[in-house]
Motif scaffolding. Structure first.
Motif, PDB file in Angstrom:
ATOM      1  N   LEU A   1       1.112  -0.897  -0.282  1.00 15.61           N
ATOM      2  CA  LEU A   1       0.162   0.309   0.040  1.00 15.61           C
ATOM      3  C   LEU A   1       0.369   1.326   0.021  1.00 15.61           C
ATOM      4  N   TYR A   2       0.571   2.179  -0.953  1.00 15.66           N
ATOM      5  CA  TYR A   2       0.633   3.657  -0.233  1.00 15.66           C
ATOM      6  C   TYR A   2      -0.171   4.968  -0.462  1.00 15.66           C
ATOM      7  N   PHE A   3       0.654   5.761   0.670  1.00 10.50           N
ATOM      8  CA  PHE A   3      -0.075   6.725   0.695  1.00 10.50           C
ATOM      9  C   PHE A   3       0.652   8.076   0.278  1.00 10.50           C
ATOM     10  N   ALA A   4      -0.179   9.153   1.122  1.00  7.87           N
ATOM     11  CA  ALA A   4       0.248  10.634   0.503  1.00  7.87           C
ATOM     12  C   ALA A   4       0.782  11.173  -0.604  1.00  7.87           C
ATOM     13  N   ARG A  55       8.402   6.139   5.915  1.00  6.79           N
ATOM     14  CA  ARG A  55       7.870   5.652   6.591  1.00  6.79           C
ATOM     15  C   ARG A  55       7.265   3.703   6.399  1.00  6.79           C
ATOM     16  N   ALA A  59       5.289   0.061   7.596  1.00  5.40           N
ATOM     17  CA  ALA A  59       4.267  -0.787   8.299  1.00  5.40           C
ATOM     18  C   ALA A  59       3.659  -2.018   8.177  1.00  5.40           C
ATOM     19  N   ASP A  93       1.862  -5.356   7.963  1.00  8.01           N
ATOM     20  CA  ASP A  93       0.485  -5.628   8.782  1.00  8.01           C
ATOM     21  C   ASP A  93       0.355  -4.197   9.739  1.00  8.01           C
ATOM     22  N   GLN A  94      -0.135  -3.277   9.742  1.00  9.25           N
ATOM     23  CA  GLN A  94      -0.012  -2.448  10.363  1.00  9.25           C
ATOM     24  C   GLN A  94       0.166  -1.712  11.468  1.00  9.25           C
ATOM     25  N   THR A  95       1.391  -2.772  11.396  1.00 10.86           N
ATOM     26  CA  THR A  95       2.238  -1.816  13.025  1.00 10.86           C
ATOM     27  C   THR A  95       3.413  -1.044  12.447  1.00 10.86           C
ATOM     28  N   HIS A  96       3.981   0.182  12.878  1.00  8.44           N
ATOM     29  CA  HIS A  96       5.116   1.337  13.016  1.00  8.44           C
ATOM     30  C   HIS A  96       5.841  -0.425  11.844  1.00  8.44           C
ATOM     31  N   GLU A 112       0.513  -7.695   4.566  1.00  8.56           N
ATOM     32  CA  GLU A 112       0.206  -5.924   3.855  1.00  8.56           C
ATOM     33  C   GLU A 112       1.535  -5.433   4.786  1.00  8.56           C
ATOM     34  N   ALA A 145       3.210  -1.273   4.220  1.00  9.62           N
ATOM     35  CA  ALA A 145       2.384   0.192   3.303  1.00  9.62           C
ATOM     36  C   ALA A 145       3.880   0.482   3.634  1.00  9.62           C
ATOM     37  N   PHE A 200       4.834   5.139   3.726  1.00  8.64           N
ATOM     38  CA  PHE A 200       4.107   6.105   3.489  1.00  8.64           C
ATOM     39  C   PHE A 200       4.876   7.709   3.487  1.00  8.64           C
ATOM     40  N   PRO A 250       6.200  10.864   7.150  1.00 10.21           N
ATOM     41  CA  PRO A 250       6.255  10.990   7.969  1.00 10.21           C
ATOM     42  C   PRO A 250       5.033  11.836   8.524  1.00 10.21           C
ATOM     43  N   VAL A 251       4.175  11.137   9.550  1.00 13.82           N
ATOM     44  CA  VAL A 251       2.544  11.528   9.421  1.00 13.82           C
ATOM     45  C   VAL A 251       2.356  12.864   9.727  1.00 13.82           C
ATOM     46  N   GLU A 292      -5.849  12.431   4.365  1.00 13.83           N
ATOM     47  CA  GLU A 292      -6.017  10.956   4.100  1.00 13.83           C
ATOM     48  C   GLU A 292      -5.552  10.337   5.439  1.00 13.83           C
ATOM     49  N   PHE A 312      -2.670   9.880   9.730  1.00 12.71           N
ATOM     50  CA  PHE A 312      -3.151  10.347   9.371  1.00 12.71           C
ATOM     51  C   PHE A 312      -1.981  11.634   8.324  1.00 12.71           C
ATOM     52  N   TRP A 317       1.937  18.181   0.039  1.00 13.35           N
ATOM     53  CA  TRP A 317       1.225  18.277   1.381  1.00 13.35           C
ATOM     54  C   TRP A 317       1.835  18.312   2.339  1.00 13.35           C
TER      55      TRP A 317
END
Lengths: 84, 161
Positions: free
Chosen positions: A5-8, A55, A57, A59-62, A74, A76, A78, A80-81, B61, B132, B144
């Motif tokens: 998965l890729y975000f932002a 960054r 993650a 399986d949904q853990t950092h 999984e 991901a 992305f 930094p939040v 997002e 987020f 961003w």
């Protein structure tokens, strides 16, 4: 198969939000996956050019760059939040 | 409790709901309620340079699934650190306008110190751990929002104590 998965801005640069891939067997860590992703074409090379800022993650853990991906379903990637 | 939603929240209603027990009676073991609300500012970040102008929209997002897990984990850690009677984290996603609410944190405790500290802890961790990402639209187009080092420092402080 592993779901990536890729975000932002990572998503914008790769041009895709998610994909199912067969990772090379030699890939044991998050850093190995990033090194492999970079070989998949100019979009990926560009998206992961500053891989130290990206960054991950598992399986949904950092997860850090040296974290194992053994058994991961999984992964991901992305920036930094910036929520809150 | 945690919630991720597109719609707005009403702070007063959220406090009232948090104060009630499962039978609808107002709890009498709560002596302090702290709320923090984050709202959309209309000025671009100083790091974007002088005269960068005002933002017209802010789009959030997130990573569905991981976001809820992270928020629940952060909340659980706050309850392990402080004697809290109740807590709530609400985070909005989607496109917001200047002045809109983004995030709400409520903590309730017998005494104010735990409620203040826990609210601050939750926000510091939320800023650095919850997946987020903010995207601003301004006079120079879209970009961003970059993570701030000061947010990392604020979160790191809780690990040193």
């Amino acid at each position: 198969m592993t779901r990536l998965l890729y975000f932002a801005w990572v998503k914008e640069k790769t041009g895709i939000a998610s994909e199912d891939v067969d990772l090379p067997e030699s890939a044991g860590t998050v850093a190995d996956v990033i090194a492999w992703l970079k070989t998949r074409g100019p979009e990926f090379e560009n998206a992961f050019a500053q891989s130290e800022t990206i960054r991950a993650a598992v399986d949904q853990t950092h997860a850090r760059a040296d974290a194992s991906i053994a058994g991961a379903r999984e992964i991901a990637f992305f920036p930094p939040v910036t929520g809150g | 409790m945690i919630r991720v939603q597109e719609g707005d929240f009403n702070i007063g209603e959220e406090i009232e709901a948090l104060r009630k027990d499962c039978s609808g009676k107002v709890r009498t073991d709560i002596g302090a309620i702290v709320t923090f609300t984050g709202t959309v500012r209309d000025a671009l970040r100083a790091s974007d340079g002088e005269g960068a102008g005002e933002i017209s929209t802010l789009t959030l997002e997130h990573y569905p699934g991981m976001t809820e897990k992270e928020l629940a984990r952060i909340e659980e850690e706050a309850h392990a650190r402080w004697p809290l009677q109740a807590s709530l984290i609400v985070h909005r996603v989607g496109t917001l306008l200047p002045g809109d609410n983004i995030v709400l944190v409520i903590t309730a405790s017998a005494h104010r110190e735990a409620a203040f500290e826990a609210a601050r802890f939750l926000m510091d961790y939320l800023k650095t751990s919850a997946p987020f990402w903010k995207r601003e639209t301004g006079p120079q187009g879209e970009h961003w929002v970059e993570a701030k080092e000061t947010d990392d420092q604020a979160a790191a402080r809780w690990r040193e104590e």
